[in-house]
Enzyme design. Structure first.
Site, PDB file in Angstrom:
ATOM      1  N   ASP A   1     -36.956 -10.202 -42.712  1.00  0.00           N
ATOM      2  CA  ASP A   1     -36.150 -11.418 -42.776  1.00  0.00           C
ATOM      3  C   ASP A   1     -36.909 -12.476 -43.565  1.00  0.00           C
ATOM      4  OD1 ASP A   1     -33.914 -13.241 -41.712  1.00  0.00           O
ATOM      5  OD2 ASP A   1     -35.716 -14.303 -41.071  1.00  0.00           O
TER       6      ASP A   1
ATOM      7  N   ASP B   1     -30.572 -12.324 -47.085  1.00  0.00           N
ATOM      8  CA  ASP B   1     -31.965 -12.618 -46.737  1.00  0.00           C
ATOM      9  C   ASP B   1     -32.533 -11.669 -45.684  1.00  0.00           C
ATOM     10  OD1 ASP B   1     -30.461 -13.503 -44.625  1.00  0.00           O
ATOM     11  OD2 ASP B   1     -31.485 -15.429 -44.406  1.00  0.00           O
ATOM     12  N   GLU B   2     -31.852 -10.568 -45.417  1.00  0.00           N
ATOM     13  CA  GLU B   2     -32.325  -9.657 -44.371  1.00  0.00           C
ATOM     14  C   GLU B   2     -32.035  -8.215 -44.762  1.00  0.00           C
ATOM     15  OE1 GLU B   2     -31.824  -9.403 -39.514  1.00  0.00           O
ATOM     16  OE2 GLU B   2     -31.475 -11.284 -40.568  1.00  0.00           O
TER      17      GLU B   2
END
Length: 416
Positions: free
Chosen positions: A15, A114-115
């Site tokens: 993350d 974003d992950e």
């Protein structure tokens, strides 16, 4: 729990810390972990949402991703950055390419911008233990992009994700295996667990459940009776068990429908919203035509402004599946005229086409020349593909109520 019955993998959940804010900080030559920076959707509107806040800004003022621009403190040390969605997508893509140096494509599951999950089974001889691989990836991302990430390690996706959420955001890297579940997960409040939202939290609290351990020790039959499939999933997750695939093609999920919605920048009247519905119908049908799909069920969702609140969400099925813009628009307008209260201002509109079929599976209508209606849509799509999304538009799109021109310069509802 006999964990020998369940698969063990080496899964990393990565993350990016305050991703949008960190990208903007790096662009400005600032330290993402020290600067107080807020990414705002549109700084020209006081009601615009704060899309991201840097860790320092969150710590000092408690700013979250649901805050509004006008709620930011009048602190001269706070840096305001407009959103640049294209930049975030570009950096996200480059990070995924970097991860491909460590694992094959089928072992990388991009969960959001974003992950990402990465399965690193069998890579010990190349890069070391899962923990060593996590440290290498973390350092590689920092050196390549100047961005900090948190990494969770687990036997499956769920354990890697919750290890990251609960522990790695403080320590940088955290690991949770089956044997660690009781110690590391059970004391956690249920609202901290991935997959448990506010409504589920409320329902569980009413049953006297406040932490994950209580779910694990609750009777499975009662959870299934109360919550159905979700109750069963809660139970197994509480024991750290997740059978989600860790290898595969994660880029092509089965398309179950095509939806398009918008939160309007101002209140729309009942007369104006027809233009918005037409623009949304056009986009939904364009996506269906591109996928060579047609749909039988058309859904319209309307939310009123804060002053009146409420709204409605209704659907209607048609006899012959379609991807023709005017077919979808006419059904939506029928639903709108039937369920609109006639007075409330409108702030959010959503159009969906689902119950899909392959285009070649549909039957012909002897009483209507559908070929011409289909051809118009495909010709307009071809022109837009070649010359841009605004190369050819319906006249109504150029009115004050039209949304297509403004949205053409945005990604995910925010300026590129």
């Amino acid at each position: 729990m006999d964990y020998s019955l369940y698969p063990r993998h080496d899964v990393l959940c990565i993350d990016m810390r305050s991703f949008y804010a960190s990208v903007e900080a790096v662009k400005l030559g600032l330290d993402p972990m020290k600067v107080m920076l807020a990414v705002v959707g549109d700084p020209n509107r006081s009601g615009s949402i704060v899309l991201a806040a840097s860790p320092a800004l969150k710590r000092k003022y408690g700013i979250s991703n649901v805050s509004r621009f006008y709620e930011l403190p009048k602190d001269p040390d706070i840096v305001i950055a407009p959103a640049h969605m294209a930049d975030y997508l570009k950096v996200s893509t480059e990070i995924t390419k970097l991860l491909n140096r460590y694992a094959p494509k089928e072992a990388i599951h991009v969960y959001s911008v974003d992950e990402v999950w990465v399965t690193v089974n069998g890579l010990e001889r190349l890069f070391g233990s899962p923990w060593e691989i996590a440290e290498k990836i973390k350092q590689d991302i920092f050196e390549s992009f100047g961005l900090t990430c948190s990494i969770g390690i687990g036997d499956n996706k769920f354990l890697a994700k919750v290890a990251m959420d609960l522990h790695a955001k403080k320590s940088g890297i955290a690991e949770c295996r089956y044997e660690d579940v009781k110690e590391k997960l059970w004391p956690a409040p249920i609202e901290k667990i991935w997959g448990i939202g506010s409504r589920m939290k409320h329902n569980l609290n009413r049953m006297g459940i406040v932490n994950l351990g209580q779910i694990a020790n609750f009777k499975l039959a009662l959870l299934k009776k109360r919550f159905g499939v979700m109750g069963e999933q809660l139970y197994w997750h509480a024991w750290g068990i997740d059978l989600s695939p860790v290898f595969g093609d994660f880029t092509r999920p089965e398309q179950k429908g095509f939806g398009h919605g918008i939160s309007l920048l101002r209140d729309y009247t009942g007369e104006e919203v027809a233009v918005c519905i037409l623009d949304l119908s056009e986009e939904v049908c364009r996506r269906a035509r591109t996928a060579n799909k047609v749909g039988k069920t058309i859904h319209l969702g309307i939310s009123y402004s804060k002053e009146t609140r409420g709204g409605f969400s209704r659907s209607q099925s048609i006899h012959i599946p379609t991807n023709v813009t005017m077919d979808v628009y006419q059904v939506c307008m029928h639903l709108f005229r039937k369920f609109y209260d006639g007075a409330s201002k409108i702030r959010h509109v959503y159009v969906t086409l689902d119950n899909l079929f392959e285009k070649g599976e549909t039957q012909l209508d002897l009483f209507e020349d559908r070929a011409k209606k289909n051809d118009i849509g495909y010709v307009m799509d071809a022109i837009r593909d070649k010359y841009g999304s605004t190369a050819i538009l319906r006249a109504s799109s150029y009115t004050d109520a039209g949304i297509t021109i403004d949205r053409s310069g945005k990604i995910g509802g925010h300026y590129a």
